[in-house]
Scaffold this motif. Structure first.
Motif, PDB file in Angstrom:
ATOM      1  N   SER A  19       6.174 -77.982   2.457  1.00  0.00           N
ATOM      2  CA  SER A  19       5.219 -77.198   1.325  1.00  0.00           C
ATOM      3  C   SER A  19       4.335 -78.357   0.552  1.00  0.00           C
ATOM      4  O   SER A  19       3.183 -77.912   0.089  1.00  0.00           O
ATOM      5  CB  SER A  19       5.892 -76.367   0.464  1.00  0.00           C
ATOM      6  OG  SER A  19       6.732 -77.226  -0.422  1.00  0.00           O
ATOM      7  N   THR A  20       4.844 -79.467   0.732  1.00  0.00           N
ATOM      8  CA  THR A  20       3.904 -80.702   0.110  1.00  0.00           C
ATOM      9  C   THR A  20       2.867 -81.237   1.256  1.00  0.00           C
ATOM     10  O   THR A  20       1.605 -81.236   0.770  1.00  0.00           O
ATOM     11  CB  THR A  20       4.785 -81.917  -0.219  1.00  0.00           C
ATOM     12  OG1 THR A  20       5.815 -81.444  -1.266  1.00  0.00           O
ATOM     13  CG2 THR A  20       4.262 -82.669  -0.929  1.00  0.00           C
ATOM     14  N   CYS A  21       3.330 -81.399   2.114  1.00  0.00           N
ATOM     15  CA  CYS A  21       2.328 -82.315   3.181  1.00  0.00           C
ATOM     16  C   CYS A  21       1.850 -81.498   4.366  1.00  0.00           C
ATOM     17  O   CYS A  21       0.992 -81.879   4.881  1.00  0.00           O
ATOM     18  CB  CYS A  21       3.142 -83.720   3.871  1.00  0.00           C
ATOM     19  SG  CYS A  21       4.270 -83.309   5.046  1.00  0.00           S
ATOM     20  N   GLY A  22       2.527 -80.238   4.565  1.00  0.00           N
ATOM     21  CA  GLY A  22       2.108 -79.219   5.412  1.00  0.00           C
ATOM     22  C   GLY A  22       2.496 -79.596   6.824  1.00  0.00           C
ATOM     23  O   GLY A  22       2.022 -78.715   7.702  1.00  0.00           O
ATOM     24  N   ALA A  23       3.143 -80.513   6.878  1.00  0.00           N
ATOM     25  CA  ALA A  23       3.721 -80.870   8.392  1.00  0.00           C
ATOM     26  C   ALA A  23       4.593 -79.569   8.826  1.00  0.00           C
ATOM     27  O   ALA A  23       5.360 -79.128   8.427  1.00  0.00           O
ATOM     28  CB  ALA A  23       4.486 -81.929   8.540  1.00  0.00           C
ATOM     29  N   PRO A  24       4.239 -79.001  10.095  1.00  0.00           N
ATOM     30  CA  PRO A  24       4.967 -77.972  10.738  1.00  0.00           C
ATOM     31  C   PRO A  24       6.325 -78.805  11.329  1.00  0.00           C
ATOM     32  O   PRO A  24       6.438 -79.878  11.794  1.00  0.00           O
ATOM     33  CB  PRO A  24       4.151 -77.818  12.150  1.00  0.00           C
ATOM     34  CG  PRO A  24       3.226 -78.841  12.497  1.00  0.00           C
ATOM     35  CD  PRO A  24       2.798 -79.400  10.832  1.00  0.00           C
ATOM     36  N   ILE A  25       7.200 -77.940  10.973  1.00  0.00           N
ATOM     37  CA  ILE A  25       8.581 -78.609  11.328  1.00  0.00           C
ATOM     38  C   ILE A  25       9.550 -77.696  12.564  1.00  0.00           C
ATOM     39  O   ILE A  25       9.606 -78.368  13.702  1.00  0.00           O
ATOM     40  CB  ILE A  25       9.714 -78.279  10.307  1.00  0.00           C
ATOM     41  CG1 ILE A  25       9.006 -79.200   9.046  1.00  0.00           C
ATOM     42  CG2 ILE A  25      11.167 -78.926  10.630  1.00  0.00           C
ATOM     43  CD1 ILE A  25       8.896 -80.647   9.228  1.00  0.00           C
ATOM     44  N   ALA A  26       9.576 -76.337  12.570  1.00  0.00           N
ATOM     45  CA  ALA A  26      10.226 -75.541  13.335  1.00  0.00           C
ATOM     46  C   ALA A  26       9.705 -74.374  13.600  1.00  0.00           C
ATOM     47  O   ALA A  26       9.000 -73.747  12.461  1.00  0.00           O
ATOM     48  CB  ALA A  26      11.721 -75.830  13.235  1.00  0.00           C
ATOM     49  N   TYR A  27      10.192 -73.430  14.457  1.00  0.00           N
ATOM     50  CA  TYR A  27      10.219 -72.055  14.278  1.00  0.00           C
ATOM     51  C   TYR A  27      11.481 -71.508  14.755  1.00  0.00           C
ATOM     52  O   TYR A  27      12.397 -72.010  15.507  1.00  0.00           O
ATOM     53  CB  TYR A  27       9.103 -71.269  15.033  1.00  0.00           C
ATOM     54  CG  TYR A  27       9.463 -71.242  16.299  1.00  0.00           C
ATOM     55  CD1 TYR A  27       9.721 -70.145  17.097  1.00  0.00           C
ATOM     56  CD2 TYR A  27       8.966 -72.223  17.503  1.00  0.00           C
ATOM     57  CE1 TYR A  27       9.997 -70.090  18.315  1.00  0.00           C
ATOM     58  CE2 TYR A  27       8.999 -72.193  18.744  1.00  0.00           C
ATOM     59  CZ  TYR A  27       9.707 -71.255  19.151  1.00  0.00           C
ATOM     60  OH  TYR A  27       9.814 -70.801  20.591  1.00  0.00           O
ATOM     61  N   VAL A  28      11.905 -70.245  14.243  1.00  0.00           N
ATOM     62  CA  VAL A  28      12.915 -69.313  14.870  1.00  0.00           C
ATOM     63  C   VAL A  28      12.374 -68.014  15.162  1.00  0.00           C
ATOM     64  O   VAL A  28      11.395 -67.415  14.509  1.00  0.00           O
ATOM     65  CB  VAL A  28      14.208 -69.107  13.721  1.00  0.00           C
ATOM     66  CG1 VAL A  28      14.811 -70.486  13.480  1.00  0.00           C
ATOM     67  CG2 VAL A  28      13.408 -68.717  12.501  1.00  0.00           C
TER      68      VAL A  28
END
Length: 171
Positions: free
Chosen positions: A83-92
């Motif tokens: 929520s700070t840098c907007g980097a995508p992390i994962a999906y489920v």
């Protein structure tokens, strides 16, 4: 399982990663079960790229430090991002039990002594067919593949099958 509890039980992390600015960090104690590319419209919009690359882990083998990140998505997919840098992390995907797919770009380390993940998919192809069972039977006569999972619709009829076919993944 919290990170410290996982370490106490001997689940040493073999893979780590997180966002660009640091608050979202994760460790996976198990081996990835797949590495795959996807170029569907949702993955393109979520990644901002023409293709997204994911590494799949068993979700119960993953521990998050600090925060898990924010989520966004429409059922059955939930994507995690910082929520700070907007980097995508994962999906489920709620249709695939106990699986989480990390963006390859979110991975920061793979221990050198661990084997590389087996590539099981180059792209996701969506086929419109009258009957999922008939399509699985038909393709099973032509190809050798692993049926990764199925999803039933509101009418309890099978409406989707997840099939790993070596160089392509059919949805």
């Amino acid at each position: 399982m919290p990170l410290e509890e996982a370490k106490e039980h001997g689940h040493a992390p073999t893979h780590t990663g997180g966002c660009r600015c640091g608050p979202v960090r994760f460790e996976a104690s198990g081996e990835p079960f797949c590495a795959t590319y996807c170029h569907c419209g949702d993955c393109r919009r979520a990644s901002g790229a023409p293709v997204a690359t994911f590494v799949g882990f068993i979700a119960s083998d993953v521990c998050f430090q600090n925060e898990r990140g924010a989520t966004c998505g429409n059922h059955p997919l939930q994507r995690t991002f910082c929520s700070t840098c907007g980097a995508p992390i994962a999906y489920v995907d709620s249709r695939l039990d106990d699986q989480i797919f990390f963006m390859l770009g979110a991975m920061s380390s793979v221990q050198p002594d661990t084997p590389k993940p087996r590539l099981v998919g180059i792209d996701h192809v969506s086929l419109e067919v009258g009957s999922i069972e008939e399509a699985v039977y038909f393709y099973g006569r032509i190809f050798s593949f692993e049926l990764r999972g199925t999803h039933k619709g509101d009418s309890e009829e099978c409406v989707m099958a997840f099939i790993d076919m070596g160089t392509n993944s059919l949805l």
